[in-house]
Design a protein around this motif. Structure first.
Motif, PDB file in Angstrom:
ATOM      1  N   UNK A  43       0.826  -1.216   0.000  1.00 38.74           N
ATOM      2  CA  UNK A  43       0.000   0.000   0.000  1.00 38.74           C
ATOM      3  C   UNK A  43       0.857   1.263   0.000  1.00 38.74           C
ATOM      4  N   UNK A  44       0.378   2.285  -0.719  1.00 33.56           N
ATOM      5  CA  UNK A  44       1.086   3.570  -0.760  1.00 33.56           C
ATOM      6  C   UNK A  44       0.081   4.693  -0.548  1.00 33.56           C
ATOM      7  N   UNK A  45       0.555   5.787   0.025  1.00 34.61           N
ATOM      8  CA  UNK A  45      -0.302   6.953   0.257  1.00 34.61           C
ATOM      9  C   UNK A  45       0.036   8.019  -0.774  1.00 34.61           C
ATOM     10  N   UNK A  46      -0.390   7.763  -1.988  1.00 35.13           N
ATOM     11  CA  UNK A  46      -0.186   8.710  -3.082  1.00 35.13           C
ATOM     12  C   UNK A  46      -1.239   8.441  -4.149  1.00 35.13           C
ATOM     13  N   UNK A  47      -1.251   9.292  -5.141  1.00 33.03           N
ATOM     14  CA  UNK A  47      -2.221   9.132  -6.226  1.00 33.03           C
ATOM     15  C   UNK A  47      -1.859   7.932  -7.092  1.00 33.03           C
ATOM     16  N   UNK A  48      -2.876   7.297  -7.650  1.00 36.41           N
ATOM     17  CA  UNK A  48      -2.658   6.117  -8.494  1.00 36.41           C
ATOM     18  C   UNK A  48      -1.936   6.505  -9.778  1.00 36.41           C
ATOM     19  N   UNK A  49      -1.050   5.612 -10.210  1.00 35.84           N
ATOM     20  CA  UNK A  49      -0.328   5.819 -11.462  1.00 35.84           C
ATOM     21  C   UNK A  49      -0.234   4.500 -12.224  1.00 35.84           C
ATOM     22  N   UNK A  50       0.255   4.588 -13.443  1.00 37.03           N
ATOM     23  CA  UNK A  50       0.307   3.406 -14.307  1.00 37.03           C
ATOM     24  C   UNK A  50       1.072   2.272 -13.626  1.00 37.03           C
ATOM     25  N   UNK A  51       0.486   1.053 -13.669  1.00 35.12           N
ATOM     26  CA  UNK A  51       1.121  -0.122 -13.077  1.00 35.12           C
ATOM     27  C   UNK A  51       0.687  -0.398 -11.656  1.00 35.12           C
ATOM     28  N   UNK A  52       0.034   0.560 -10.994  1.00 34.52           N
ATOM     29  CA  UNK A  52      -0.437   0.330  -9.628  1.00 34.52           C
ATOM     30  C   UNK A  52      -1.595  -0.662  -9.612  1.00 34.52           C
ATOM     31  N   UNK A  53      -1.738  -1.347  -8.478  1.00 34.86           N
ATOM     32  CA  UNK A  53      -2.861  -2.267  -8.277  1.00 34.86           C
ATOM     33  C   UNK A  53      -3.864  -1.585  -7.350  1.00 34.86           C
ATOM     34  N   UNK A  54      -5.081  -1.385  -7.849  1.00 30.05           N
ATOM     35  CA  UNK A  54      -6.098  -0.657  -7.098  1.00 30.05           C
ATOM     36  C   UNK A  54      -7.229  -1.581  -6.653  1.00 30.05           C
ATOM     37  N   UNK A  55      -7.870  -1.204  -5.544  1.00 26.67           N
ATOM     38  CA  UNK A  55      -9.119  -1.831  -5.143  1.00 26.67           C
ATOM     39  C   UNK A  55     -10.220  -0.806  -5.385  1.00 26.67           C
TER      40      UNK A  55
END
Length: 463
Positions: A154-166
């Motif tokens: 988990x990261x506390x930043x805005x989503x970017x290409x390649x990220x895994x989101x729920x």
């Protein structure tokens, strides 16, 4: 019994059969016995009703009909054997004369396997792709392996290409939330393109707890194909971390100690895959050339049945499992119904021709199938069906399908004979020698892929 054979065309004959009435006696006795067990007559015990009473109460015609239906398959089979015919499918039977106490006469029209002349096939020459594995191919293979060992955190930043989101999703059409348009806890990798068009742009730059709205055409569900307003909430953002491509990764992802060994193994595996593809390509091209060499008369009824079988399997099994009908399938494929019918007919003709030619080669080359070859083929078929070998073998035996499997292996061996006699060159002009160890298995699969799946069987005729 007397029988005669009239050839109507190269693939169809008419049998004319005359049966003296005395030869019907076993079937007449069986008919009276059967009717005795099915009816009751006052004053007689069931099963003890005299024949004359059955004739009076139920009619001699009913007895004769039962007897003829019982006897027809036997006399038809005898006529086929006398004529030494290799029949295909079910005959069209017509009773031409039935004189009580004198004679039964009938005709039976049926398709037959055409006589084929197999010419010299040693001159067949085909070209296949060369086996070439580039450094780029190896890199791509290793990267795919690397992706499997990626970790997320988990990261506390805005989503970017390649990220895994729920994500939580809500779709509206004409301002109304669809019953099947709500989903929660969906895992999605930004940039994968696996969900809806426009979702990547919508979620990029959104932090956990944020949301976005976008418009997209729905790919499935009750409003498939309609434009929807989709609200997407991002509940969690995880970054994906790929392992370094070093010796530690090789030890994690394989049995090798060094990254160089892992790369070498990847190259070797890719070469083996390309060799298999090359062999399959050679077999398919050789088969196509063989089909051009042999003139095969086409049994019309068998072809019509095969076309219908293929359509039925597509519509009721393959498309049915995907929730599609034929019209939607043709729309997706961009084909008209006429184009689909023409393609289906062409495929059916090729399948029937393939089976006829390879069966003729089995006889010509006197090819036999060993128990070991049959067992190996059964194991492959079981694996592809998702059943255990024991379950598959039991189903084959109970379904009387052993001869079908033997035929598949024999046709594969026949194709292997032709491939061995042919000249196969790669795109670099080099003559290719196929691996004999795997040739039979591959050619069985190649033959199966091309030939008709519908069996030509000798069925019982009915009046």
């Amino acid at each position: 019994m007397k029988s005669a054979v009239e050839t109507l065309n190269p693939t169809r004959v008419r049998l004319t059969v005359e049966v003296p009435f005395e030869e019907l006696k076993p079937s007449l006795d069986a008919a009276y016995k059967k009717i005795n067990q099915q009816v009751t007559v006052k004053g007689f015990r069931q099963g003890k009703i005299p024949a004359r009473v059955i004739d009076q109460r139920f009619g001699r015609g009913a007895v004769l009909e039962e007897a003829v239906n019982d006897a027809l398959p036997k006399f038809y089979t005898e006529a086929v054997n006398e004529g030494e015919l290799n029949v295909l499918g079910q005959p069209d039977v017509d009773i031409t004369e039935l004189k009580d106490g004198e004679l039964l006469a009938f005709t039976a029209e049926v398709d037959i396997r055409p006589a084929l002349e197999i010419p010299d096939y040693s001159g067949i020459e085909v070209e296949v792709d060369a086996v070439e594995v580039s450094d780029e191919d190896v890199t791509k293979s290793v990267e795919q392996l690397r992706e499997r060992f990626a970790t997320t955190s988990p990261v506390e930043r805005a989503a970017q290409d390649g990220d895994v989101l729920t994500l939580n999703l809500e779709a509206k059409v004409d301002g109304e939330v669809l019953e099947d348009g709500v989903a929660e806890g969906v895992t999605y990798t930004v940039g994968s393109g696996e969900l809806l068009d426009g979702i990547d742009e919508a979620v990029t730059g959104v932090e956990a707890g944020g949301s976005a709205t976008f418009t997209s055409e729905l790919k499935g569900g009750s409003a498939e194909g309609k434009e929807a307003e989709v609200k997407v909430e991002v509940t969690e953002v995880k970054s994906r971390e790929l392992p370094e491509l070093d010796d530690d990764f090789a030890q994690l992802a394989s049995e090798f100690d060094t990254f160089e060994e892992l790369q070498a193994d990847s190259r070797k595996r890719l070469e083996q895959m390309k060799k298999y593809d090359q062999a399959t390509q050679a077999q398919e091209k050789v088969l196509d050339e063989l089909l051009k060499l042999v003139e095969v008369p086409m049994p019309e009824k068998l072809l019509a049945d095969e076309i219908e079988t293929r359509k039925h399997n597509l519509v009721n099994h393959q498309l049915g499992q995907m929730g599609l009908d034929l019209a939607k399938y043709l729309e997706i494929q961009g084909k008209s119904e006429e184009e689909f019918d023409a393609e289906t007919k062409e495929q059916a003709e090729k399948g029937i021709k393939t089976q006829f030619i390879l069966d003729e080669l089995v006889n010509k080359e006197k090819l036999n199938v060993s128990q070991e070859e049959l067992t190996e083929h059964l194991m492959r078929r079981a694996q592809s069906s998702g059943m255990s070998p024991d379950q598959f073998a039991q189903a084959v035996v109970e379904g009387g399908q052993v001869p079908m499997l033997v035929g598949e292996v024999a046709r594969g061996k026949a194709l292997a004979v032709v491939v061995e006699a042919a000249t196969v060159k790669d795109s670099n002009g080099e003559v290719i020698e196929l691996d004999d160890e795997d040739e039979t298995a591959e050619t069985v699969e190649a033959a199966e892929a091309a030939e008709a799946e519908a069996e030509a069987t000798e069925d019982k005729p009915e009046a």
